[in-house]
Design a protein around this motif. Structure first.
Motif, PDB file in Angstrom:
ATOM      1  N   SER A 101      65.426  28.023 -62.240  1.00 28.30           N
ATOM      2  CA  SER A 101      66.570  28.618 -61.058  1.00 28.30           C
ATOM      3  C   SER A 101      67.794  28.720 -61.977  1.00 28.30           C
ATOM      4  CB  SER A 101      66.566  27.570 -60.193  1.00 28.30           C
ATOM      5  OG  SER A 101      67.021  26.385 -60.648  1.00 28.30           O
ATOM      6  N   ALA A 102      67.988  28.241 -62.946  1.00 25.09           N
ATOM      7  CA  ALA A 102      69.179  28.071 -63.555  1.00 25.09           C
ATOM      8  C   ALA A 102      69.433  29.120 -64.721  1.00 25.09           C
ATOM      9  CB  ALA A 102      69.392  26.891 -64.549  1.00 25.09           C
ATOM     10  N   ILE A 103      68.229  29.841 -64.851  1.00 32.57           N
ATOM     11  CA  ILE A 103      68.538  31.016 -65.768  1.00 32.57           C
ATOM     12  C   ILE A 103      67.821  32.360 -65.133  1.00 32.57           C
ATOM     13  CG2 ILE A 103      68.204  29.688 -67.836  1.00 32.57           C
ATOM     14  CD1 ILE A 103      65.141  30.682 -67.962  1.00 32.57           C
ATOM     15  N   GLU A 104      67.138  32.190 -64.031  1.00 32.44           N
ATOM     16  CA  GLU A 104      66.155  33.488 -63.598  1.00 32.44           C
ATOM     17  C   GLU A 104      67.360  34.703 -63.142  1.00 32.44           C
ATOM     18  OE1 GLU A 104      64.163  31.991 -60.271  1.00 32.44           O
ATOM     19  OE2 GLU A 104      66.203  31.424 -58.995  1.00 32.44           O
ATOM     20  N   THR A 135      71.954  20.293 -60.752  1.00 35.63           N
ATOM     21  CA  THR A 135      72.564  20.385 -59.468  1.00 35.63           C
ATOM     22  C   THR A 135      71.571  21.402 -58.650  1.00 35.63           C
ATOM     23  OG1 THR A 135      73.796  21.935 -60.197  1.00 35.63           O
ATOM     24  CG2 THR A 135      74.783  19.702 -60.204  1.00 35.63           C
ATOM     25  N   SER A 136      70.545  21.634 -59.367  1.00 40.05           N
ATOM     26  CA  SER A 136      69.580  22.848 -58.406  1.00 40.05           C
ATOM     27  C   SER A 136      69.103  22.426 -57.113  1.00 40.05           C
ATOM     28  CB  SER A 136      68.576  23.167 -59.621  1.00 40.05           C
ATOM     29  OG  SER A 136      67.525  24.069 -58.861  1.00 40.05           O
ATOM     30  N   LYS A 137      69.275  23.240 -56.084  1.00 39.70           N
ATOM     31  CA  LYS A 137      68.842  23.075 -54.954  1.00 39.70           C
ATOM     32  C   LYS A 137      67.389  23.493 -54.814  1.00 39.70           C
ATOM     33  CE  LYS A 137      72.470  20.701 -53.915  1.00 39.70           C
ATOM     34  NZ  LYS A 137      72.383  19.280 -53.923  1.00 39.70           N
ATOM     35  N   ALA A 138      66.857  24.287 -55.576  1.00 37.79           N
ATOM     36  CA  ALA A 138      65.481  24.681 -55.534  1.00 37.79           C
ATOM     37  C   ALA A 138      64.536  23.800 -54.975  1.00 37.79           C
ATOM     38  CB  ALA A 138      65.080  25.098 -56.835  1.00 37.79           C
ATOM     39  N   ILE A 139      63.685  24.331 -53.934  1.00 42.28           N
ATOM     40  CA  ILE A 139      62.776  23.764 -53.221  1.00 42.28           C
ATOM     41  C   ILE A 139      61.462  23.778 -53.749  1.00 42.28           C
ATOM     42  CG2 ILE A 139      61.911  23.170 -51.004  1.00 42.28           C
ATOM     43  CD1 ILE A 139      64.465  23.934 -49.820  1.00 42.28           C
ATOM     44  N   PHE A 140      60.564  22.673 -53.877  1.00 43.14           N
ATOM     45  CA  PHE A 140      59.297  22.905 -54.389  1.00 43.14           C
ATOM     46  C   PHE A 140      58.214  22.084 -53.383  1.00 43.14           C
ATOM     47  CE2 PHE A 140      60.686  19.428 -56.730  1.00 43.14           C
ATOM     48  CZ  PHE A 140      59.647  18.583 -56.929  1.00 43.14           C
ATOM     49  N   THR A 141      57.124  22.313 -53.688  1.00 42.93           N
ATOM     50  CA  THR A 141      55.943  21.631 -52.815  1.00 42.93           C
ATOM     51  C   THR A 141      55.323  20.361 -53.703  1.00 42.93           C
ATOM     52  OG1 THR A 141      55.211  23.567 -51.645  1.00 42.93           O
ATOM     53  CG2 THR A 141      53.638  21.497 -51.698  1.00 42.93           C
TER      54      THR A 141
END
Length: 473
Positions: free
Chosen positions: A44-47, A139-145
């Motif tokens: 998520s930081a580099i995409e 600080t990434s707010k990415a969500i995963f299962t």
């Protein structure tokens, strides 16, 4: 409904933190979902900067590393990304292959720290992540299962090690090391299955030494007394021209001369840079002042300790100079620009590498000790206090910044001094002797570096400084 987790929340609860190079922590804290959170936060930081559909992963020989890689790979599938697994290879081999294929990668390694700890190193398609990337990961707010307990086995791809070997086989002639007898201290290094065959293909007679099925935490900045004696004994027994080794993930070299004496990493970097005709150098403040005193370079920029800081200087130096490189006190060599050697183009590899400085040095006709005598005679030593909390280190350094006179008197100095707080506290005495204290960025340790015109004095200075530091703290 499957449990949904937020990367930053999982990471914050994990006790795993970024140090000078990568995220490090206790093995018990690298749980399946923590590993997943770091992998997805990295993407998520580099995409938004790069286009890719595949991520590469490799590991060191720690018992815990494969399971960490499995979790990272499983998490990346949630983003519909392909994963290529290169197995146990040196970190620079992974980074080089990934850069050539324009993909990001993750190295599972704790480098030189004990096996009850592990770590993750992250690489963008164009090289190591920056300190800004580290913050973006945290600080990434990415969500995963949440991941299941049972994870799929990984399929091994051997092309990263093959590509790394070709990088250096193609640079030298097949008889470059002919007539030289070299020992390879293999221990548990991630590159131990590469080095012997590579050196032999360049003409050397090679003997493998000290291979271990248990993980051995080799610290190239603080070589143990046991390893010092091993090198002396091996050299005496086999009459080696040199002994080569690395740390756990193969990005920090350790080389002994024909007498079995281990070289300091910054001296190895200095020699390599001279032999490559590098114009501009970036190197941490802790490295030997022989770099400047040698008058070999048009520019030397000093940085905080850690490869991200060294790499950050490359862009500035490249504006004025055609050949740029960096190295650290641990010996890791970072090639910041393409260079020509032996009439052949060597592509930049802006991450720590153990093989390049070793091969450049060993390719010379002179004995290593003869090359050392051509340098300004400045000697460095280093060691550390283990299990020394970072808070204690920082408190001690703040105390000494206000007034170091009492500390200096206890280690035998009454003269005037200057201070440099670029990273920790570096004290330069009017005599030219130097003592430098800083907390490790990778483990709860207080590190001490010292420099003097006398080798024994620098070693004693480290010993005295650490003994006094214990009493003050």
């Amino acid at each position: 409904m499957d449990s949904q987790l937020v990367c930053s929340e999982i990471i914050a609860k994990s006790s795993i933190a970024f140090g000078t190079s990568g995220a490090r922590g206790l093995v018990k804290d690298f749980t399946i979902n923590v590993n997943a959170a770091f992998a997805l936060a990295f993407i998520s930081a580099i995409e938004n900067e790069f286009t890719f559909d595949t991520v590469a992963i490799a590991i060191d020989n720690r018992p815990s590393s494969y399971a960490v890689a499995q979790a990272c790979a499983e998490a990346l599938k949630q983003l519909k990304l392909n994963v290529v697994y290169y197995g146990v290879v040196p970190t620079p081999a992974l980074a080089y292959k990934a850069m050539q294929d324009n993909m990001p990668c993750i190295m599972v390694t704790g480098s030189h720290i004990p096996f009850d700890r592990n770590g993750l190193k992250f690489y963008r398609p164009n090289g190591e992540i920056t300190k800004a990337d580290e913050q973006a990961i945290l600080t990434s707010k990415a969500i995963f299962t949440a991941l299941p307990e049972n994870l799929e086995e990984l399929t091994l791809d051997t092309t990263a090690s093959e590509s790394y070997i070709h990088r250096y086989i193609s640079l030298f002639s097949a008889d470059t090391l002919k007539g030289k007898k070299i020992g390879i201290y293999e221990h548990s290094s991630a590159g131990r299955d590469i080095y012997k065959a590579l050196f032999e293909r360049l003409g050397a007679e090679v003997i493998s030494l000290g291979r271990s099925d248990e993980f051995v935490p080799i610290d190239t900045e603080a070589v143990s007394e046991e390893d010092k004696q091993r090198a002396l004994d091996w050299s005496s027994e086999y009459r080696f021209d040199a002994i080569f080794s690395t740390d756990g993930d193969g990005d920090r070299p350790l080389i002994a001369d024909e007498n079995g004496c281990w070289l300091r990493g910054d001296i190895l970097g200095l020699l390599c840079s001279q032999l490559l005709n590098i114009e501009a150098i970036a190197t941490p403040v802790s490295c030997n002042t022989a770099i400047e005193k040698s008058a070999s370079f048009k520019q030397v920029n000093r940085t905080k300790i850690g490869s991200p800081y060294v790499i950050a200087e490359f862009a500035k130096l490249a504006e004025q100079y055609s050949s740029v490189a960096g190295f650290e006190a641990n010996g890791g060599y970072l090639l910041g620009s393409d260079v020509t050697y032996n009439g052949k183009l060597l592509k930049a590899l802006p991450t720590r590498d153990a093989l390049l400085p070793a091969l450049i040095l060993l390719a010379q006709p002179e004995h290593i000790s003869e090359l050392l005598l051509k340098l300004p005679q400045r000697f460095t030593a280093s060691d550390r206090i283990q299990n020394f909390p970072s808070e204690k280190s920082l408190s001690l350094i703040e105390l000494l910044k206000r007034d170091a006179q009492a500390f200096l008197l206890k280690i035998g100095y009454k003269e005037s001094y200057e201070q440099d707080s670029t990273d920790g506290l570096r004290i330069t005495l009017s005599s030219g002797d130097i003592v430098h204290l800083r907390p490790s960025g990778n483990a709860p340790e207080l590190r001490c570096y010292a420099e003097s015109k006398d080798e024994a004095l620098s070693a004693n200075l480290v010993l005295s400084a650490l003994q006094v530091a214990k009493t003050i703290s």
